[in-house]
Design an enzyme around this catalytic site. Sequence first.
Site, PDB file in Angstrom:
ATOM      1  N   GLU A   1      34.776 -31.758  43.160  1.00 56.65           N
ATOM      2  CA  GLU A   1      33.474 -31.060  43.520  1.00 56.65           C
ATOM      3  C   GLU A   1      32.418 -31.931  43.924  1.00 56.65           C
ATOM      4  O   GLU A   1      31.768 -32.661  43.269  1.00 56.65           O
ATOM      5  CB  GLU A   1      32.962 -30.351  42.267  1.00 56.65           C
ATOM      6  CG  GLU A   1      31.613 -29.683  42.431  1.00 56.65           C
ATOM      7  CD  GLU A   1      30.904 -29.040  41.222  1.00 56.65           C
ATOM      8  OE1 GLU A   1      29.895 -28.465  41.704  1.00 56.65           O
ATOM      9  OE2 GLU A   1      31.514 -28.834  40.190  1.00 56.65           O
TER      10      GLU A   1
ATOM     11  N   LYS B   1      36.292 -27.791  45.186  1.00 56.45           N
ATOM     12  CA  LYS B   1      34.957 -27.067  44.948  1.00 56.45           C
ATOM     13  C   LYS B   1      33.772 -27.579  45.595  1.00 56.45           C
ATOM     14  O   LYS B   1      32.958 -28.443  45.364  1.00 56.45           O
ATOM     15  CB  LYS B   1      34.634 -27.043  43.339  1.00 56.45           C
ATOM     16  CG  LYS B   1      33.403 -26.211  43.119  1.00 56.45           C
ATOM     17  CD  LYS B   1      33.039 -25.914  41.389  1.00 56.45           C
ATOM     18  CE  LYS B   1      31.962 -25.154  41.257  1.00 56.45           C
ATOM     19  NZ  LYS B   1      32.052 -24.627  40.056  1.00 56.45           N
TER      20      LYS B   1
END
Length: 369
Positions: free
Chosen positions: A195, A237
């Site tokens: 992420e 992500k």
Amino acid sequence: MAHCTEYMNAPKKLPADVAEELATTAQKLVQAGKGILAADESTQTIKKRFDNIKLENTIENRASYRDLLFGTKGLGKFISGAILFEETLFQKNEAGVPMVNLLHNENIIPGIKVDKGLVNIPCTDEEKSTQGLDGLAERCKEYYKAGARFAKWRTVLVIDTAKGKPTDLSIHETAWGLARYASICQQNRLVPIVEPEILADGPHSIEVCAVVTQKVLSCVFKALQENGVLLEGALLKPNMVTAGYECTAKTTTQDVGFLTVRTLRRTVPPALPGVVFLSGGQSEEEASVNLNSINALGPHPWALTFSYGRALQASVLNTWQGKKENVAKAREVLLQRAEANSLATYGKYKGGAGGENAGASLYEKKYVY
């Protein structure tokens, strides 16, 4: 004659059974029509959520809220995995049922937030690095034993064109830290969700966000390759490509869709099974509509789905208000939002789920998870 991997001094490969398990889990997490519920708010962050509904931040109230979410019948129709805070992974509900078991009842895969938060990078203007690599391998082993099958590690970058942010140092630190985390997780049978969040703070245009996101993702995947990360057993992500929250120029959901897809096509190898977008302070409705616009431009070489926290939970919390008599209604709201995002993964969401409240901004400046 030396094998190519020996000649290149490549990172050691994962055992075949581990690689197969990781790839299978990653595919399950991005199966058609499903996404991930990010319920890994730290104790400090959940306090802010509870403060908004005037609820005391106790371990009992946190358990009651997790029980509300994970005990929702039918949630597994739209949700493939749930990211948990460490406390929740080992927690039981009031009836003594482990939270992990509630997820298993819906065929939802438990995951775990493994980073230890942000610190300033020395010699930068408060750019951030993520802590948590020390002892990560040992923690991963314990998390796997407890039922977790994937992990999440969040980094943040800020766009400030006047100050030259993000700097190359910040981008390198982000990419390398994510790659080291991903490698350690895979060695311990956990699928890593990578992420690199570019915050929506600031007045930058959507075009600037596209340029920065492209640069960051390029560096991230270079680092993943250099660290021997199995792309088939990992997920990304990222932020969607959007204008800064303070930008005055108007953009459309079609702009978000086009620039996000273009950026991914320029940077993300097709070996990766899927991309699970963060909502990044978008309203519940914006997050669904923009995901729909992204998928309307398909087909894509990867699954493009969601890993939402605030954009799945805001209306649920407001409906619940910490009261047992509101649990059933709050679960209906959760299913409604989850179904809206499920439809968006097919490019079939028509809008309107959740009414006016779903359009409320969830933006928080310098957001800490």
